[in-house]
Scaffold this active site. Structure first.
Site, PDB file in Angstrom:
ATOM      1  N   ASP A 247       0.836  -1.205   0.000  1.00 11.53           N
ATOM      2  CA  ASP A 247       0.000   0.000   0.000  1.00 11.53           C
ATOM      3  C   ASP A 247       0.869   1.254   0.000  1.00 11.53           C
ATOM      4  OD1 ASP A 247      -2.088   1.761   0.074  1.00 11.53           O
ATOM      5  OD2 ASP A 247      -2.650   1.377   2.151  1.00 11.53           O
ATOM      6  N   GLU A 540      -0.864  -8.332   6.347  1.00 13.66           N
ATOM      7  CA  GLU A 540      -1.708  -8.881   5.273  1.00 13.66           C
ATOM      8  C   GLU A 540      -0.933  -9.814   4.349  1.00 13.66           C
ATOM      9  OE1 GLU A 540      -5.293  -5.930   4.511  1.00 13.66           O
ATOM     10  OE2 GLU A 540      -3.378  -4.946   4.048  1.00 13.66           O
ATOM     11  N   GLU A 622      -4.719  -1.355  12.782  1.00 14.18           N
ATOM     12  CA  GLU A 622      -5.202  -0.263  11.943  1.00 14.18           C
ATOM     13  C   GLU A 622      -6.672  -0.019  12.278  1.00 14.18           C
ATOM     14  OE1 GLU A 622      -4.451  -0.842   7.743  1.00 14.18           O
ATOM     15  OE2 GLU A 622      -2.454  -1.676   8.118  1.00 14.18           O
ATOM     16  N   PHE A 686      -5.750   6.295  -3.141  1.00 12.41           N
ATOM     17  CA  PHE A 686      -5.862   5.607  -1.855  1.00 12.41           C
ATOM     18  C   PHE A 686      -4.591   5.740  -1.014  1.00 12.41           C
ATOM     19  CE2 PHE A 686      -7.632   2.181   0.857  1.00 12.41           C
ATOM     20  CZ  PHE A 686      -8.930   2.642   0.907  1.00 12.41           C
TER      21      PHE A 686
END
Length: 733
Positions: A247, A540, A622, A686
């Site tokens: 990310d 993740e 998070e 994002f």
């Protein structure tokens, strides 16, 4: 009763088996004399000729130099250490569109004609220096997902060249080491055209013993120094990139500092581990500091009087001002000990590989205990520090010394609570990417200081290094200023989500070592940092045997900290229940053991039911996604957190907008996001979800954060004859 300046001395002797597991190994990966045919697409090859991980070394010449070192300034030049990348450094640079078009390395030269190449600032992400193409993705790899293969057409190669200047005093009787703090995504290195080694993992150091290259005859010598060419071939992607889908912008290049240092060949400090524990006795809070040290050398014998000396100085705190350092030179010794290391002083360990010119013949280990009376505890609110100096003495003089800060603190999970020094803590945390809108992944010291001061002003007391180990200097500053740190391994495979194969690599034994090294290297580097209270296995990357192996190794090597990992739910790989983005109601539900042990069959969140018998702390890794006009319900989360014993806080996503400074066709500057650089595969805006803008000015939501995270809450109950009024007032400590 001891006073804080009482000195407790002890004498220890070396012997086999007196050090716990986990001191740095000699060599990581295979030994080769040149690149392999396909190293960048082989998950079994993570390094060639790369030395094993260890704590940061600075190679001080004397005990006094080590004691007064301003560690919070980062790596700096001194007699035995040279920083190759001070501010303003530029190296020669060339970019090739694919690996088979990269320039060849020539013997005794390096890259022929490199003097005509362009210049590039180092450290920096090359894409932010006007080369290549930044790509931002969240759910996708920017290349075809076919592990471990990488499409050659997208894998451009950067070639760097610079000159190494080696003092003549380093060439006789000394070992010379070359250390890269961070290069993405993989690279080969040569010195004067001779192969040095290979490494991957964009955010962990890669270190090589270059003594044989320095001692080579025929190199150019000028004014008492040796001049050598350092050549790098840096690949934008490699098989390790499948583990770095985090990310953020896909950026590459030499994005952290590069340094060389020298140690005496006869005997030198290679690694040391520091642990602390408290024992309260009749009002005297005593601390025990245990130091495990490893020395190495190439001597056949050492003088009988040779010894390893340990001295602990302090306590002291950060000196606030322009320097922002801990000044320890005036502190007195509070404890000391020493070990005999001469040939009549105990047995040496045998090296782990057949002897050659690059494998030490001397290998000894020692453990000492330093007792400190009336010890000052380290916490995020009271960051009292001591300075440990470890030095080697031979022939009556100091020949090598190292130092580090020591914080007296204990971390444990007990009774469903995360405790520091026996007290349950409240984690007011934030996730932080390393990001600079001009230099990409390189963040300088001033940027770090800005981040830490802003975090403190906004009432944060913790930071998660999402999603990779940060620069060493970041931890030194967090230790000095007082921030709890969750130290995260450089591991995320979210790109597999885009192709519906979330468990592809975590279940594959061929990738087991690559997964494990992502954890071992960060633990062995950072375990002496007082600020690190939790290890994170990554982010993740699904759930399976490769993750479980990381957790098992970490607990065995460092039982002084807890381990967390979100993507196994309440599975055996985590000591903390650390979900992502629960609602306040879901957060409250996780205070139930049944809910903590619950199985999940949701794609990308698949894990088996747990059989844990005790509640665990609940600290979302998070929550409160800070994108656009958000954070309005932060108080709702904190009402839940402060209403239950096991809910202890969380980490907001995230700290800084990852915008990159760009100029429009009209000459107007703006912060770019996904798609602004002509990339075909991207995830738009994002990456713009911080509490602060890329230049560190505050988002409006930052003020809500400060209000919700206030340290002190006061409830006033007033009951006059006709009224019953209850008020909740917040105040900033």
């Amino acid at each position: 009763m001891q006073s804080p300046t009482d000195v407790y001395s002890s004498v220890c002797r070396f012997g086999q088996g007196d050090v716990g597991r986990g001191l740095g190994n000699s060599l990581c990966g295979v030994r080769k004399t040149g690149p392999g045919p396909n190293d960048i697409e082989d998950p079994a090859v993570t390094g060639i000729n790369r030395l094993g991980a260890h704590v940061p070394l600075r190679a001080y010449a004397t005990e006094a130099e080590a004691k007064k070192a301003r560690i919070e300034e980062g790596f700096t030049d001194h007699s035995n250490c040279r920083l190759l990348t001070p501010e303003g450094t530029r190296w020669k640079f060339n970019l090739s569109p694919s690996p088979n078009q990269a320039p060849e390395v020539e013997a005794s030269v390096g890259f022929h004609g490199a003097e005509a190449w362009t210049d590039i600032p180092v450290p920096s992400s090359l894409e932010c220096a006007g080369h290549g193409q930044p790509i931002y993705t969240l759910f996708h790899y920017p290349f075809k997902c076919d592990p471990p293969r990488i499409s050659a057409g997208i894998n451009y190669v950067a070639s760097y060249q610079t000159q190494l200047i080696i003092p003549d005093s380093w060439r006789v009787g000394r070992r010379v080491f070359l250390c890269f703090e961070g290069v993405g995504a993989a690279f080969y290195a040569w010195i004067d055209g001779a192969f040095v080694g290979y490494s991957q993992d964009s955010f962990c150091p890669a270190e090589f013993d270059i003594t044989r290259h320095v001692a080579r005859q025929g190199a150019a010598v000028s004014q008492g120094s040796l001049s050598l060419s350092l050549s790098l071939r840096v690949f934008r992607f490699c098989d390790g990139s499948y583990l770095e889908s985090q990310d953020m912008w896909w950026l590459s290049g030499v994005h952290r500092d590069v340094l060389i240092y020298s140690k005496p060949s006869q005997c030198y400090i290679w690694d040391y581990r520091v642990t602390t524990a408290f024992s309260s006795q009749a009002g005297n809070t005593a601390a025990m500091v245990v130091v495990d040290a490893e020395i190495r050398g190439f001597a056949t014998r050492l003088p009988g009087a040779a010894k390893l000396v340990f001295r602990l100085f302090g306590p002291d705190q950060l000196q606030v001002g322009d320097g922002a350092v801990v000044v320890s030179e005036d502190c007195k010794a509070v404890a000391s000990a020493w070990c005999e290391i001469g040939d009549d002083g105990g047995a040496a360990h045998a090296p782990s590989a057949p002897h050659d010119d690059d494998v030490p013949s001397l290998w000894k280990r020692c453990r000492v205990e330093l007792r400190v009376g009336n010890a000052r505890a380290w916490t995020a609110e009271t960051p009292w520090l001591y300075t440990l100096v470890v030095s080697v003495w031979a022939g009556g003089e100091c020949v090598d010394a190292e130092s580090c800060r020591v914080g007296m603190r204990e971390v444990c999970v007990r009774g469903g609570e995360l405790r520091v020094n026996g007290v349950a803590i409240e984690v007011r945390g934030v996730n932080r990417h390393e990001h600079d809108d001009r230099k990409g992944k390189y963040t300088d010291r001033q940027s770090m200081l800005t981040d830490i001061k802003l975090m403190k002003q906004l009432n944060f007391n913790a930071v998660r290094t999402s999603h990779y180990p940060n620069r060493t200097l970041w931890y030194d500053l967090c230790t000095a200023f007082g921030l709890w740190v969750v130290d995260e391994a450089n591991l995320e495979t979210q790109g597999l989500m885009g192709v519906m194969q979330d468990e592809l690599l975590v279940q594959d034994a061929a990738w087991a070592q690559a997964y494990l090294e992502r954890m071992t290297r960060v633990v062995l580097r950072d375990r002496n940092q007082p600020c690190v209270i939790l290890w994170s296995l990554g982010n993740e990357a699904s759930c399976g045997p490769n993750i479980d192996a990381m957790a098992t190794w970490t607990r065995a090597v460092d039982p002084t900290r807890a381990v967390q990992y979100e993507s196994c739910g309440g599975g055996k790989a985590t000591d903390i229940i650390c979900p992502m983005y629960p609602t306040p109601a879901q957060l409250a539900a996780l205070t139930s053991l049944q809910e903590q042990n619950k199985r999940s069959a949701v794609f990308w969140r698949r894990w088996p039911a747990s059989s844990a018998s005790d509640l665990r702390p609940v600290i979302p890794c998070e929550y409160a996604h800070a994108m656009n006009n958000s954070l309005g319900n932060l108080d709702d989360f904190w009402r839940v957190i402060r209403s239950h014993r096991v809910t202890q806080g969380g980490f907001i996503w995230d700290w800084v907008d990852q915008g990159l400074l760009k100029e429009s066709a009209e000459g107007e500057s703006f912060w770019a996001y996904g798609g602004d650089f002509g990339e075909v595969v991207h995830d738009r805006n994002f990456c713009i979800n911080g509490i602060v803008f890329p230049d560190r000015t505050l988002h409006p939501g930052a003020h809500q954060v400060k209000r919700s995270l206030q340290f002190i809450s006061i409830e006033i109950e007033w009951a006059p004859a006709a009224d019953n009024i209850s008020r909740h007032i917040g105040a900033t400590a």
